[in-house]
Scaffold this motif. Sequence first.
Motif, PDB file in Angstrom:
ATOM      1  N   LYS A 144       1.238   4.234  -2.893  1.00  0.00           N
ATOM      2  CA  LYS A 144       1.051   5.546  -2.316  1.00  0.00           C
ATOM      3  C   LYS A 144       2.170   6.324  -2.596  1.00  0.00           C
ATOM      4  CE  LYS A 144      -1.720   8.017   0.888  1.00  0.00           C
ATOM      5  NZ  LYS A 144      -2.482   8.043   2.151  1.00  0.00           N
ATOM      6  N   ASP A 176       0.924  -1.145  -0.022  1.00  0.00           N
ATOM      7  CA  ASP A 176       0.015   0.035   0.013  1.00  0.00           C
ATOM      8  C   ASP A 176       1.069   1.229  -0.043  1.00  0.00           C
ATOM      9  OD1 ASP A 176      -2.528  -1.319   2.272  1.00  0.00           O
ATOM     10  OD2 ASP A 176      -2.189  -1.863   0.401  1.00  0.00           O
ATOM     11  N   LYS A 177       1.848   1.230   0.784  1.00  0.00           N
ATOM     12  CA  LYS A 177       2.876   2.135   0.851  1.00  0.00           C
ATOM     13  C   LYS A 177       3.679   2.535  -0.222  1.00  0.00           C
ATOM     14  CE  LYS A 177       5.721   4.336   4.562  1.00  0.00           C
ATOM     15  NZ  LYS A 177       6.616   5.025   3.624  1.00  0.00           N
ATOM     16  N   LEU A 178       3.976   1.570  -0.894  1.00  0.00           N
ATOM     17  CA  LEU A 178       4.717   1.595  -1.994  1.00  0.00           C
ATOM     18  C   LEU A 178       3.974   2.257  -3.229  1.00  0.00           C
ATOM     19  CD1 LEU A 178       7.147   0.518  -3.942  1.00  0.00           C
ATOM     20  CD2 LEU A 178       5.667  -1.524  -4.300  1.00  0.00           C
TER      21      LEU A 178
END
Lengths: 504, 194
Positions: free
Chosen positions: A13, A9-11
């Motif tokens: 985002k 998810d962080k990647l």
Amino acid sequence: MIRDIHDIDKLFKDGIEGHKEDVPDAVWENISNKLDEKQAVSFEKKYYRLRRLAIAVVLLGFLSGVYALYSKFVAPHEDVVVKTVPKTKSFEKANDNALKENSTTVEQKKSVVSDENIVDSKNNLKESSDETNKVKEQSSSSTINNNNSDVKKEHSTTEVNAPTKTVVKKIKSNNLPERSEANNSTQPKTKIVVEKKISLPDEKPVEEQSITSLLSERTTSNIALMMNAEVFIANQLNTIAHPLFASDATSVNLSSIAKQKIKTPASFSLTAFAGPDFSFENFKDNDHFAGPPGGNRQEAKRDEQQSTSFTTGLLLDYNLNSKWSIQSGIMLTTSITNIAPSTVYARPDNNGRIHFEFHCSSGYSYIEPGNIAPQAGDSAKAMGSKTKLQYTSVPLAVRYHLNAGRFSFLPAAGFTLNFLAQGKVETTIQHGTDTESSEDNITGLRSSYLNGLVSVGAEYKLTRNVSLTLIPSGRFAVTAINKNTPVSSYPNYFSLAGGVRVSF
Amino acid sequence: MSESQTVRDIELHQLIQDCVAGKRQAQSRLYKQFAPLMFTVCLRYSRNREEAEETLQEGFVKVFEHLNQYKYAGSFEGWIRKIMVNCALEKYRRKSQLHAIVPIEKAEEQPVSHEEALSVLGTKELLQMVQQLPSVYRMVFNLYVFEGMKHREIAELLGISEGTSKSNLFDARAILQKLIAQNMNADKKNISCL
């Protein structure tokens, strides 16, 4: 694989958020075009709303004016008419005024006759002057008395109606001192008294008055008489209705009698009128028949513009009472619409023959240009075209009468049944190098349609039976004028007709 | 708030006023200022570039149509973004809603760090990966990860159950992992060839 599932998810985002991507220029062009379309639609809606608002304001202003005039002119008269007969004293006073005027007129008429009497009396006096003074005096006095009685007779004979008798009495009583003076005085004094009695209010000697001054004074008196005519007429009616010397004059309801005697509204009236119409069409898409070019409401609104429209006819009114009437008649409405150039395509008609098919808001038409023989699918340019619709209409409305002196205001509401008289389209087709004009019937029009009717007429009475009339009105289509067409048309009209109304 | 921020706010306020008044030049300026950012948002929600352009177009028409309703409460960028997301959702709802059953192959188990993946994969690649997701997975992933919505809200918006939303997110992540691994492997092969 990414160690932590949440890292994914962080990647994404971190990798995507805040990124700016180049946009093709075509996107802004499309947005700009769309905004132009929406602006045009909103202007149209605003204009449509403004137009309706303007019509509502005009009608409201008109009705306000009607109400103001009604309050000003009709209300005060109603007070005067409705009031009961004033009390005896004032009634007698008014009566006296009228009768004095009347008697003055009568006196003027008979002034010549009276003049002759005076001359006669003069002659009599002159003849008797040859005799002794006493005899002369006696004879003169007797002659004067005779003359007086003659004059009295004159008065009495000229006084036809009973109230004038009363007046005569009064005159007599008023003049009694003078008469008594005349009886006791010498000849010239008597003469003066007589002259006074029969002369005009300014007390000029009758013989000295010229005919023109007599006439002018008569005119003045006549005008005064006219101004008191209502009272005089009422008085006349009173004498007819009641004993001549009724003590209680207030028992007479003159106003009701006068009202009964006043002219009743005519039963029928006929109005001939004509005037221009301003139309604002309401179109609806009929999705079931959608498809052909020129066959949707947006194109109809864009490409069509009313050229001329006018209505003429005869309206027949039947008065139910002084306030309400029913109106019908016959009207003829002609409406011409210009249509912008468009492309038309050749299609088979219901009989299988190939024609150019022309679509408009009223319906469609198969154009048959003489020299051009199209094949199925051929296209041609329809140069500026024109549709002409004629309807014969029968209105039925209820009218309310607001009278203000010579003016009348007549709001009305009802409906109109319109029968198709003619529906044609004129167009010029350009196919290749050939150009051909054609006039054809419009298919898809209903034989009749219904619309609601609202009007606020104004009239000015020229004479008792003839009035000039102005009729602003609105007609709003309840049913469409066509069927089984891509566009359903609901024509609305605002008309301003003028005409002449004759009452029977 | 810094002075420059205040000046920018005032300028933006004036620009919005001019757009509401219908001045085309102001509208063009506003578009140019926010379109590149919003295009990225539309690309995330769309299957391809053409679809993203359509969504952007519809979105900006709505922005100008409803600009008079913006009350200057909150970020203007966030307000436009919400409109874009709604347009994307409308487009998604118009299409047939079939739950895509995508066979997810197990990816090769080679641990990769977040930073390593970022260094290799550019924004364009990441966007392409998101676009490759089936529609419903893409919607759930975007709403959860980028818009920060809860599964309950996502379920209401998409007309699915909360459980389905969670399941879809799990599947979306699995597919993206696979795609990342494929990309990483492809890159390594390219490097080794060189």
